[in-house]
Each structure stands twice: as structure tokens, then as C-alpha cells.
Design a protein around this motif. Structure first.
Motif, PDB file in Angstrom:
ATOM      1  N   THR A 119      22.612  -0.671  51.400  1.00  0.00           N
ATOM      2  CA  THR A 119      23.872  -0.374  50.706  1.00  0.00           C
ATOM      3  C   THR A 119      23.637  -0.135  49.224  1.00  0.00           C
ATOM      4  OG1 THR A 119      24.292  -2.765  50.559  1.00  0.00           O
ATOM      5  CG2 THR A 119      25.382  -1.561  52.346  1.00  0.00           C
ATOM      6  N   ALA A 120      22.717  -0.877  48.614  1.00  0.00           N
ATOM      7  CA  ALA A 120      22.405  -0.656  47.201  1.00  0.00           C
ATOM      8  C   ALA A 120      21.851   0.750  46.985  1.00  0.00           C
ATOM      9  CB  ALA A 120      21.403  -1.703  46.703  1.00  0.00           C
ATOM     10  N   VAL A 121      20.942   1.165  47.862  1.00  0.00           N
ATOM     11  CA  VAL A 121      20.360   2.506  47.755  1.00  0.00           C
ATOM     12  C   VAL A 121      21.436   3.571  47.940  1.00  0.00           C
ATOM     13  CG1 VAL A 121      18.799   4.160  48.878  1.00  0.00           C
ATOM     14  CG2 VAL A 121      18.038   1.814  48.432  1.00  0.00           C
ATOM     15  N   TYR A 122      22.329   3.368  48.912  1.00  0.00           N
ATOM     16  CA  TYR A 122      23.380   4.361  49.158  1.00  0.00           C
ATOM     17  C   TYR A 122      24.322   4.456  47.963  1.00  0.00           C
ATOM     18  CZ  TYR A 122      27.180   6.976  51.188  1.00  0.00           C
ATOM     19  OH  TYR A 122      28.132   7.938  51.407  1.00  0.00           O
ATOM     20  N   LEU A 123      24.731   3.327  47.407  1.00  0.00           N
ATOM     21  CA  LEU A 123      25.634   3.344  46.259  1.00  0.00           C
ATOM     22  C   LEU A 123      25.012   4.091  45.084  1.00  0.00           C
ATOM     23  CD1 LEU A 123      26.940  -0.337  46.429  1.00  0.00           C
ATOM     24  CD2 LEU A 123      28.276   1.722  46.903  1.00  0.00           C
ATOM     25  N   LEU A 124      23.745   3.809  44.801  1.00  0.00           N
ATOM     26  CA  LEU A 124      23.065   4.479  43.690  1.00  0.00           C
ATOM     27  C   LEU A 124      22.861   5.959  43.979  1.00  0.00           C
ATOM     28  CD1 LEU A 124      20.400   1.745  42.816  1.00  0.00           C
ATOM     29  CD2 LEU A 124      22.418   2.368  41.473  1.00  0.00           C
ATOM     30  N   ALA A 125      22.484   6.271  45.223  1.00  0.00           N
ATOM     31  CA  ALA A 125      22.246   7.668  45.580  1.00  0.00           C
ATOM     32  C   ALA A 125      23.525   8.485  45.514  1.00  0.00           C
ATOM     33  CB  ALA A 125      21.635   7.748  46.981  1.00  0.00           C
TER      34      ALA A 125
END
Length: 250
Positions: A119-125
């Protein structure tokens, strides 16, 4: 081949909807990750529930036991082996049933780690791609999504928190029934050290600990996004007023 308009609409709405859902997932799993790795949470529970007296393990040794458990969750070590002194006699602390249950808990914890990371990667991406494509125009859209995500998180936390306050026993039972496919979690508080170390009251405190930190994160996100949207609105109104003033002067 052109996709039907309804499918294009659904596809275009999916990424922002996932962004909104990813916010509570990230905040909650991030808080859970923090909890499982927080020495203060373990030590505070040991002191609050007088675990040293009920187990015969000194405070110093309890700190080492907690460190061993945290290390187990964050390693490839199997099976769990914790040795400590109980009433001055060194021994292996956990029975085979407890060891098997801790293996199941470890899988659950590492699953939480994965959800938090994804989820952290998706939010940043999503934010990065949005700004790359739309520049500053994307800021307002992102703020709205963050406001919705923060609000959704707060609503979920408050609902679960209220239920925990009035029916934690039921919540605790249902969690174990859903999360584990065996009955190794059914331990005896009189003879099993895993329950002596972490009584049900400890898990209530831990749940409130996680809920409070996730809620604080939601409030920060929502307040920041809401404040930015208010700023943009005032800026537009100010620009509109200045434009009307120039027209009247002309």
C-alpha cells in the motif's frame, strides 16, 4: 478496438478508488507493524499486568524474552526457541502447541508487513504518476482523495474501537476463528506462558494503541488535505474578487 464507455469509466475510476482504500490499509497495517516491533508496548504490558510475578521471570529476563519474540517475527528462524529463567531455573519457555501457534502468528504478522509495504508503494506511485502527468493541477485531486481516505480510516477505526470497548471478548474470539485454521490458539492461562505473557487485557490495550496511532495518522492526513483545499478555495475566491474589481473599474 475501443472499450465500451462504461468499462472505460470503471477503469479510470479504479486507481483513485484504490488510493482511497489504500490509505486506511496502510495506516492500520503500519500501526500494527509498529506495535509488533515496539519494545515499549511489550514492557508496558508486562509492568501493567505484573507479568514478572505471575510467570516467575525477572523484569530483565522479560525484556530479553520480548526481544527474542520480536526477532523471531523479523527473521526466517523456525521454530521459535526462547530460553529464560523461571523462578531462577533456566528452561525452554514455550510448549510445542505454543510454538506452532507462534508460527501461525508469524505468518500473519509478515502478511501485515506485506500489505503495509504494497500500500505504501501504491500510494507513492499513484501520487508520483499523477504529478508527472498533470503537474500542479493534480494537487487538488490528490487532496480530495487524501481527505476521503483519512475520513474512511477514521470511520473504520471509530467503528471498530467502539465495538471493542463494548464487546472485545467477541471481537477477540472472532479474530482468532477467522485468522487461524487450527485450535492451537486455545491456550491455558494457568499453564501456558504465551498467555501469561500476553493476557487478553494486553491485547485490548494493544488494539487501542494501534487504533489511536492509525486515527492520529488519519487526522493528520485529513486535516492537511482539508486545509489545502480550503486554501485553494480562498485563493480562487480572492482571484475572482480581484477580477470582478478590475472589470468594474474598467
Amino acid at each position: 478496438m475501443r472499450l465500451p464507455r462504461i468499462r472505460v469509466s470503471l477503469i479510470s475510476r479504479a486507481p483513485p478508488a484504490l488510493f482511497v482504500v489504500a490509505i486506511p490499509l496502510f495506516l492500520i497495517t503500519g500501526a500494527v507493524t509498529w506495535a509488533f516491533n515496539s519494545p515499549g508496548l511489550y514492557h508496558g504490558g508486562f509492568e501493567r499486568y505484573d507479568v514478572s510475578r505471575t510467570t516467575g521471570i525477572t523484569d530483565e529476563d522479560l525484556r530479553q524474552v520480548a526481544a527474542d519474540i520480536r526477532g523471531y517475527f523479523n527473521s526466517g528462524q523456525e521454530p521459535l526457541e526462547v530460553r529464560t529463567r523461571v523462578y531462577g531455573v533456566e528452561r525452554s519457555l514455550f510448549k510445542p502447541k505454543e510454538v506452532v501457534h507462534m508460527r501461525d502468528v508469524k505468518r500473519l504478522v509478515q502478511g501485515v508487513y506485506i500489505v503495509a509495504a504494497v500500500t505504501a508503494v501504491y500510494l507513492l506511485a499513484y501520487a508520483g504518476v499523477g504529478f508527472a502527468r498533470h503537474r500542479r493541477r493534480f494537487a487538488a485531486d490528490l487532496a480530495w482523495l487524501m481527505l476521503w481516505g483519512g475520513s474512511l480510516t477514521a470511520a473504520l477505526i471509530l467503528a471498530v474501537g467502539l465495538f471493542a470497548l463494548v464487546g472485545f471478548d467477541t471481537l477477540f474470539l472472532k479474530f482468532h476463528q477467522i485468522s487461524f485454521t487450527n485450535d492451537f490458539w486455545q491456550l491455558d492461562s494457568r499453564t501456558d506462558f504465551l498467555v501469561m505473557l500476553f493476557p487478553q487485557q494486553f491485547w485490548f490495550d494493544a488494539t487501542m494503541w494501534v487504533a489511536m496511532r492509525a486515527l492520529i495518522g488519519a487526522v493528520i492526513i485529513g486535516a492537511g488535505a482539508g486545509g489545502y483545499l480550503v486554501y485553494l478555495r480562498r485563493k480562487r475566491l480572492q482571484a475572482s474578487g480581484e477580477s470582478d474589481g478590475r472589470e468594474e473599474a474598467g
